[in-house]
Design a protein around this motif. Structure first.
Motif, short mmCIF file in Angstrom:
data_model
loop_
_atom_site.label_atom_id
_atom_site.label_comp_id
_atom_site.label_asym_id
_atom_site.label_seq_id
_atom_site.Cartn_x
_atom_site.Cartn_y
_atom_site.Cartn_z
N PRO A 1 8.96 51.78 6.95
CA PRO A 1 8.50 51.31 5.64
C PRO A 1 9.14 52.09 4.49
CG PRO A 1 6.65 51.69 7.12
CD PRO A 1 7.86 52.27 7.78
N VAL A 2 9.32 51.41 3.37
CA VAL A 2 9.87 52.04 2.18
C VAL A 2 8.75 52.64 1.33
CG1 VAL A 2 11.14 51.63 0.04
CG2 VAL A 2 11.87 50.51 2.16
N ARG A 3 7.65 51.93 1.22
CA ARG A 3 6.55 52.38 0.36
C ARG A 3 5.78 53.51 1.02
NH1 ARG A 3 3.81 46.67 -1.14
NH2 ARG A 3 2.15 48.06 -1.90
N SER A 4 5.50 54.56 0.26
CA SER A 4 4.87 55.76 0.80
C SER A 4 3.48 55.48 1.37
CB SER A 4 4.78 56.85 -0.28
OG SER A 4 4.01 56.39 -1.39
N GLU A 5 2.73 54.55 0.74
CA GLU A 5 1.38 54.27 1.24
C GLU A 5 1.41 53.64 2.62
OE1 GLU A 5 2.80 53.02 -1.46
OE2 GLU A 5 2.09 51.00 -1.98
N PHE A 6 2.48 52.89 2.92
CA PHE A 6 2.60 52.31 4.26
C PHE A 6 3.11 53.35 5.26
CE2 PHE A 6 1.53 47.86 4.13
CZ PHE A 6 1.49 47.59 2.76
N GLN A 7 3.93 54.28 4.81
CA GLN A 7 4.34 55.38 5.68
C GLN A 7 3.12 56.20 6.09
OE1 GLN A 7 7.29 57.56 3.50
NE2 GLN A 7 8.72 55.83 3.41
#
Length: 311
Positions: A214-220
């Motif tokens: 994932p690119v978005r930190s919240e999904f990481q």
């Protein structure tokens, strides 16, 4: 038939080597090009009636296709479908170096009636079959909501051989016919190569649960949290709340970021964890065996035996 090799600073290219409508004997090919972009390269939104395959050799860029924004890098292959509005912007710190080839979809079904194996068009049946396979590949990418094909390293050699053959086109009818046959063979090789890369991507996805990072930190952060919740899997609503989205919006966003639905990803996480435990814990339920075989291609017993022997 037009050829150009040199810089095009007005388009942000340090070097571009193009052949447009290169072969009257092979009208299915609309253009072939190699380009090295500069940090200022921007390709404004546009569309064309051809099917295009692009390959990134080095550097990075952001590609816009419809409402999608994709970051592409070395080894990535991506497709542009006829009529799609698309554009590009080179990474200013690491501008991309890429190749592209376009095909006229109205010629994909072309069939040859030539009997002479050295006559231009004698391999059109093979080329048509290769294009049909590529169309099938594109249909699968649409279904999977995928645009990128990873792992295309090496495609530059095929592209460069095609461009070299076009550069050396002979005036002699016999030599020209041989060159056309060579280009047809190379185009078929390229189409087969891209299709194999796509198949390898799908096989890897079946054996390794995550298609992309994932690119978005919240999904990481969410993926790390899910790893810690395998013994008590969260509901879809819990996962959505974790990133501040509604369940419906979360499902779409999760698939775009990770490449799978939330439940598919969670199920595969549990299977991967169970697979690691099987070496030390020899037993499983019938349902687990069924799901395990679907994901791993073998029974839990076979997997345990093979992995125990390798340790």
């Amino acid at each position: 038939m037009t050829r150009y090799k040199g810089a095009k600073p007005e388009l942000g290219f340090r070097m571009v080597h193009t052949h447009d409508a290169p072969l009257p004997e092979m009208p299915v090919i609309t253009h072939v090009a190699e380009a090295v972009s500069g940090p200022e390269h921007v390709r404004e939104l546009h569309s064309h009636p051809v099917f295009e395959i692009c390959y990134v050799l080095a550097g990075k860029a952001e590609r816009s296709v419809g409402d999608q924004h994709l970051t592409v890098g070395p080894g990535d292959v991506y497709v542009i479908r006829p009529g799609e509005v698309h554009g590009a912007r080179a990474d200013s710190r690491d501008p991309y170096h890429f190749f592209t080839i376009g095909f006229d979809p109205t010629w994909i079904a072309l069939r040859s009636t030539h009997a002479n194996p050295l006559a231009p068009g004698a391999r059109q049946d093979d080329l048509s079959r290769a294009m049909v396979e590529t169309e099938a590949l594109d249909a699968e990418l649409r279904i999977l909501d995928q645009r990128l094909i990873h792992g295309g390293q090496g495609a530059e050699h095929i592209f460069r051989r095609i461009i070299t053959e076009l550069d050396r086109m002979e005036a002699s009818p016999r030599k020209r016919a041989l060159t056309v046959i060579m280009i047809q063979a190379l185009v078929i090789e390229l189409l087969v190569f891209v299709t194999r890369c796509s198949i390898a991507n799908r096989e890897q996805a079946a054996g390794a649960f995550r298609l992309r990072q994932p690119v978005r930190s919240e999904f990481q952060d969410l993926l790390l949290w899910l790893q810690a919740r395998l013994d008590a899997p969260p509901s879809l609503s819990e996962m959505a709340a974790r990133v501040g989205l509604t369940p419906a919006h979360f499902t779409v966003a999760f698939k775009r970021e990770v490449g799978q639905t939330p439940m598919e990803h969670l199920n595969n996480l549990r299977i991967e964890e169970a697979a690691r435990r099987l070496v030390d814990q020899p037993g499983s339920s019938q349902y687990f065996s069924y799901v395990f075989r679907r994901l791993k291609g073998c029974s839990p017993r076979q997997w345990r035996t093979a992995n125990a022997q390798s340790q």
